[in-house]
Design an enzyme around this catalytic site. Structure first.
Site, PDB file in Angstrom:
ATOM      1  N   GLY A  70       0.711  -1.357   0.049  1.00  0.00           N
ATOM      2  CA  GLY A  70       0.137  -0.110  -0.123  1.00  0.00           C
ATOM      3  C   GLY A  70       0.813   1.157   0.105  1.00  0.00           C
TER       4      GLY A  70
ATOM      5  N   ARG B 285      15.559  11.867   2.788  1.00  0.00           N
ATOM      6  CA  ARG B 285      15.154  12.276   1.277  1.00  0.00           C
ATOM      7  C   ARG B 285      13.678  11.609   1.182  1.00  0.00           C
ATOM      8  NH1 ARG B 285      18.450  10.744  -3.861  1.00  0.00           N
ATOM      9  NH2 ARG B 285      17.572  12.151  -5.405  1.00  0.00           N
TER      10      ARG B 285
ATOM     11  N   ASN C 144       8.795  10.494  -3.041  1.00  0.00           N
ATOM     12  CA  ASN C 144       7.689  10.585  -3.664  1.00  0.00           C
ATOM     13  C   ASN C 144       6.743  11.439  -2.448  1.00  0.00           C
ATOM     14  OD1 ASN C 144       4.856  10.827  -4.403  1.00  0.00           O
ATOM     15  ND2 ASN C 144       5.162   8.936  -5.908  1.00  0.00           N
TER      16      ASN C 144
ATOM     17  N   GLU D 194       6.755   3.540   9.733  1.00  0.00           N
ATOM     18  CA  GLU D 194       6.175   3.421  11.238  1.00  0.00           C
ATOM     19  C   GLU D 194       6.478   4.652  11.757  1.00  0.00           C
ATOM     20  OE1 GLU D 194       6.199  -0.069  11.249  1.00  0.00           O
ATOM     21  OE2 GLU D 194       7.352  -0.553   9.132  1.00  0.00           O
TER      22      GLU D 194
END
Lengths: 740, 328
Positions: free
Chosen positions: A469, A630, A633, A707
């Site tokens: 996901g 970094r 997306n 997480e």
């Protein structure tokens, strides 16, 4: 180089998912497919006296009923070097191998039939007579014991610390001390766990919901005692997992066993109720935190004990002490971890396993200390900022937590907070502001990828990874496209198949730091192979040039000095009469783990509204700022983070397994009674990424980001409830009955 | 899941005839499918009543409103006449389940929704309602959601629907047709039964009965009505406590008529005559609302996990009275 990394690219697999073209494990439509349904034990401990399968076997469509009396004896070889996702001591449940019942919900028989309905019906007709024996179904902290050797070796240590915590605590001018608990929680991904097992001769194909195809194969190979090469695991899409599909559960073995028995491909899908017993869960925990500080708010002592439930046939333990060990600067620290054995299915990793628990206690205690000291909770964190990892004695590979605090506080409007509890109102509602720090250690593992440059000018990148996901398909495509200098549309990433190059577990926030770097390496290897061909050619623009005289950019090869034109990949392939060219690359952790400690950080600020008369808490705003290194997306990263925030809200206010100790059973094992947040619970959720690029940790500069986003949310909400009401609720979830 | 036969029926008489033979009905199926999947309901025959002409809302000449049994909850919630005349009903529907469920679930089915008691829904545990005589696991178990009113030593399961709670506050009646063709009307207040020592019998329906619809009488128009629901999350969850209040005030602000019913706390949708009585004739203010609401939990028997419902019920009723009386 075109900038594709860092762009908010929409999911490349999005159209397939929303149009139903993405094939999930349950949906592989094999010829002759039949169905299996499990019979599970309704008692917490005991054994099977007798089994009567006569009625079930006579039922329409039934092909086989497997019980411990007729199931094949499987070797259950143990994996010598167990992966971290498996329980590190004891042995996994051996299904249908004996008459013992080890927990309520344990599979004790499987019905296989032509249709799902027939299988379910037959399962209900299996009559089993049980002898019940006394069971350990009560969580009694007094029975807590240290993790056993296997877990200690894997880093789940019983104690860690530094300095003299007890003495420092006794001497501290300011002290707070409290107990915090959270209940057993369940993943409740939308997609149920499901396996289709298909034997063709000695070869087994498993279509499975898994976050790690390679380990799935290894586990089943060991259970059945067959070479890994004879097993293929296929798992291209996963409908949410949150850690529940990291390891291989007993139903996968059952599916393979059933398929072997009936000689047909068999699908076994767990029901929602079975998902509370046939996979794992986040274990119930109780923790005790004691903080000592100087009057100006510097921590002088930190004691933290966490006690969690654990099953009895195997021992799953978590890294609960990790955040305590290094989140704050404190010279004297003692952290302790204990396990309470219970007759239950085994717990397992669930989003930010262990860490979310440790952060909960620590961050609620820090808020209590701030109150005791009359210091702003954010200021207290800043006064105890850990410039280094004091437990490991290492510098951070990077740490922009100060920027997280500042950015999120500013965005939230933290300065508007009045320090006194019950001091802010909106109409009849009490308003509370709360905050907490988030942290999750960053790890990476060895990974391999292949890149095939194709004759049509594109590239196909492959690795046996998973995308449950977060957007692995998309972000890996971005990494490859940017590295190759190709447009995004020209690159396809394939994952989820053991036929692909080895990938590490898709969990623990390691995927991009591990596989992303392997893909960069594989792209480089393919380019080098192609450049070598071009330079070795008898003719052409690069013939005879030394390697440093050529360079790839703009989707092709050119002279490094910029003279001449760029020759695209496809043209180079054509020149060498190649339809395609493939190369592998890999990446693994290196010296950086000895030189640095690495973690993702965050700061979470929340606003709550409390209707004091009715005991309801609503959360109109959650603002988080994160240092995840970094960001490949920002769009899918944001999705990850707001998903984590929603999960944290559920942990704070809703999620609770109703455990009935008489039956050793979760009673609310369905989504109508086990509550997770719905849209109406969610107000403004903002995730901000502070700039960072952690090249000390890995060449791509990423840390992990899955997480960390759930960490800190629940304590921030609990702290805000205190600020709103003046009441410190130390037991999650904070539901109306608790507040009234 | 036990095998069953399935057949659609075309009219009420046909449905009643099947019911007389022991068939269970399925309409929206939002509860029945769960009951079938969990093995709680094991009908030999499922009669699909969706084709019965019992959909829609009409208004009688005298101003009464009729709601067909197969009207979907969302259609009822969207009905402008209903919302105008009896807002307590549409508010209760707004707070029921989720939009998807409301588009499937029917008004008649909602009256017959089975309890959410954790033990009723889990066939591995004893439950007198599911298996008479097997014992009540909720009495000493996970009973946070169970009833504090109307329970017995055999059962403390809550009837979980919102709609009938609201319907009681507007004196609604249920229209029932029997297989022999006889029709009768039963006030919603009397429709559900106390568990007593037969918790498996939940309503006054007899085998062979079909619910045709509901009628809200014209005389209930003009009451200020309001529904308050307290739950664990902001949407799509069962009431921990809910209150439907309908008040008629005279020009001086005195209460001349009061109907109050509560949900989530009792074994059936529960009317509170004592609270109504406390309000009659008084000029409504916040203090009066609070004093009256104290009586909401009269007779409450709490267990280990549901004691909080006693104060919660009182406060929910108080809130609903205040908001209905526009005292907020």
């Amino acid at each position: 180089m075109n900038a594709i990394i860092g762009q908010p690219v929409s999911r490349v697999d999005g159209p397939a998912k929303v149009t139903g073209h993405a094939t999930y494990a349950a949906e592989f439509d094999l010829p002759g497919l039949v169905h299996a349904a499990m019979v599970v034990a309704p008692i917490p401990r005991g054994h099977i006296r007798s089994v009567d399968t006569a009625a079930a076997e006579r039922a329409p469509g039934v092909l086989a009923i497997l019980t411990h009396e007729n199931a094949p004896r499987l070797p259950y070889h143990q994996i010598p070097q167990r992966p971290q996702v498996d329980a590190q001591s004891g042995e996994q449940l051996h299904v249908l191998q004996d008459a013992e019942v080890r927990f309520n919900g344990q599979p004790v028989a499987v019905a296989v039939a032509e249709t799902l309905e027939q299988a379910v019906h037959a399962a209900e007709l299996v009559r089993i007579d049980y002898a019940r024996t006394p069971a350990l179904t009560i969580f009694d902290p007094a029975r807590g014991r240290p993790p056993s050797e296997g877990n200690v070796k894997a880093g789940r240590v019983p104690e860690l610390g530094r300095g003299e915590a007890e003495a420092a605590l006794a001497a501290a001018p300011v002290r707070v001390e409290a107990r915090y608990t959270h209940p057993r929680e369940h993943h409740n991904a939308i997609e149920p766990h499901v396996t289709i097992a298909h034997w063709e001769g000695e070869h087994l194909t498993l279509y499975d919901k898994t976050q790690w195809v390679d380990n799935d194969r290894k586990e089943i190979a060991h259970v059945f005692g067959i070479p890994e090469e004879r097993i293929r695991v296929v798992s291209p899409f996963v409908g949410g997992a949150f850690g529940s599909a990291l390891r291989t559960w007993p139903h996968v073995t059952l599916a393979a066993m059933a398929a072997q028995r009936v000689g047909r491909p068999v699908r076994l899908e767990l029901t929602r109720r079975q998902l509370y017993t046939s996979i794992g869960f986040r274990p119930h925990s109780e923790q005790h935190v004691a903080l000592g500080a100087t009057k100006d708010g510097r921590l002088s002592a930190l004691k933290h004990e966490v006690i969690q439930q654990v099953g009895r046939y195997e021992e799953y333990a978590e890294t609960v002490l990790s955040p305590t060990s290094h989140l704050y600067s404190c010279p004297n620290l003692l952290a302790r971890y204990r396990l309470v054995e219970m007759d239950t299915n085994s717990p397992c990793p669930m989003r930010a396993p262990g860490v979310v628990t440790g952060v909960l206690g620590l961050e609620m205690a820090m808020d209590e200390l701030a109150v005791e000291l009359n210091i702003d909770p954010l200021e207290l964190r800043l006064r105890n900022y850990a410039e280094t990892d004091e437990q490991k004695g290492l510098p951070w590979s990077s740490k922009e937590l100060r920027a997280c605090y500042a950015t999120a506080a500013e965005r939230f409007g933290w300065s508007r907070r009045r320090p006194e509890p019950r001091s802010m109102r909106e109409g009849d509602q009490l308003v509370g502001y709360g905050m907490a720090t988030a942290i999750y250690h960053s790890d990476r593992s060895a990974a391999t990828a292949s890149v095939a440059l194709t004759g049509n000018g594109g590239a196909v990148v492959r690795s046996a990874s998973s995308d449950m996901g977060p957007g692995t398909y998309t972000s890996m495509t971005q990494v490859a496209a940017e590295t190759l200098g190709l447009p995004l549309e020209q690159v396809r990433f394939e994952l989820g198949d053991t036929n692909l190059p080895y990938a590490p577990v898709h969990g623990g926030s390691v995927t991009m730091a591990s596989l992303g770097n392997a893909i960069v390496a594989a792209c480089g290897a393919a380019q080098k192979k192609l450049a070598d061909l071009a330079r070795a050619a008898q003719q052409g623009p690069f013939s005879g040039l030394p390697s440093e005289a050529v360079a790839f950019h703009g989707g092709g090869l050119a002279r490094a000095d910029g003279s001449g034109s760029v020759v695209p990949y496809a043209e180079l392939l054509r020149q060498h009469n190649l339809g395609w060219l493939e190369a592998e690359g890999s990446a693994q952790p290196g010296e950086e783990t000895k030189k640095y400690s690495s973690a993702a950080f965050g700061a979470v600020f929340v606003e709550v509204r409390v209707d004091e008369a009715l005991g309801t808490v609503r959360v109109p705003r959650i603002i988080g700022a994160y240092d995840v290194g970094r960001v490949i997306n920002p769009k899918t990263a944001r999705s990850q983070c707001i998903g984590g925030m929603v999960g944290g809200l559920g942990m704070a206010l809703e999620e609770r397994a109703d455990w009935d100790a008489r039956f050793g059973r979760v009673m609310n094992a369905n989504l109508a009674e086990y509550l997770v947040p719905v849209n109406a619970d969610i107000g403004v959720t903002e995730a901000i990424f502070v700039p960072n690029d952690d090249r000390n940790f890995n060449p791509l500069g990423v840390k992990g980001l899955a997480e960390v986003a759930i960490c800190g949310v629940a304590p921030a909400i609990a702290n805000a409830v205190w600020h709103a009401t003046g009441r410190r609720i130390r037991q999650l979830p904070i539901t109306p009955d608790v507040l009234l | 899941m036990q095998p069953f036969t399935y057949a659609p029926v075309a009219d009420a008489a046909g449905a009643a005839a099947r019911a007389l033979q022991g068939a269970s009905f399925i309409a929206g199926g939002t509860d029945m499918l769960q009951l079938l999947q969990e093995g709680v309901a094991q009908p030999a025959e499922l009669a699909d009543i969706n084709r019965l002409p019992l959909q829609g809302i009409t208004e009688d000449a005298d101003g009464a409103i009729r709601i067909g049994a197969l009207t979907r909850l969302q259609d009822a919630a969207d009905d402008a006449r209903l919302r105008e005349a009896f807002p307590v009903v549409t508010e209760a529907l707004d707070l029921t389940a989720s939009p998807m469920v409301r588009h499937m679930a029917t008004v008649g089915g909602n009256l017959l929704q089975r309890t959410r008691c954790l033990y009723f829904r889990d066939v591995s545990t004893p439950c007198n309602k599911r298996l008479p005589g097997s014992g009540c696991s909720a009495l000493d178990g996970e009973n946070r959601h169970n009833a504090i009113l109307g329970g017995s030593e055999h059962c403390i399961a809550v009837q979980p629907s919102d709609l009938p709670v609201a319907l009681i506050s507007v004196d609604a009646e249920v229209q029932i047709q029997h297989a022999d063709g006889a029709e009768r009307w039963v006030p919603v207040e009397d429709f559900h039964r106390l568990p007593g020592d037969t918790p498996q019998i939940e309503t006054v329906l007899r085998q062979g009965d079909v619910i045709l619809g509901l009628r809200i009488p014209a005389h209930a128009r003009g009451r200020r009505s309001h529904y308050v629901k307290v739950r664990d999350r902001a949407s799509f969850s069962w009431a921990l406590a809910s209150a439907a209040v309908a008040l008629r005030l005279d020009e001086g602000g005195r209460v001349t008529e009061a109907r109050i019913a509560v949900g989530g706390v009792a074994t059936k949708p529960w009317r509170l005559p004592r609270v109504e009585q406390e309000l009659l004739g008084v000029r409504l203010d916040r203090d009066r609302a609070r004093l009256a609401a104290v009586w909401a939990a009269e007779g409450a028997v709490t267990r280990s996990g549901n004691a909080f419902k006693q104060p919660l019920l009182q406060r929910t009723v108080e809130r609903a009275i205040i908001e209905a009386g526009e005292l907020a």
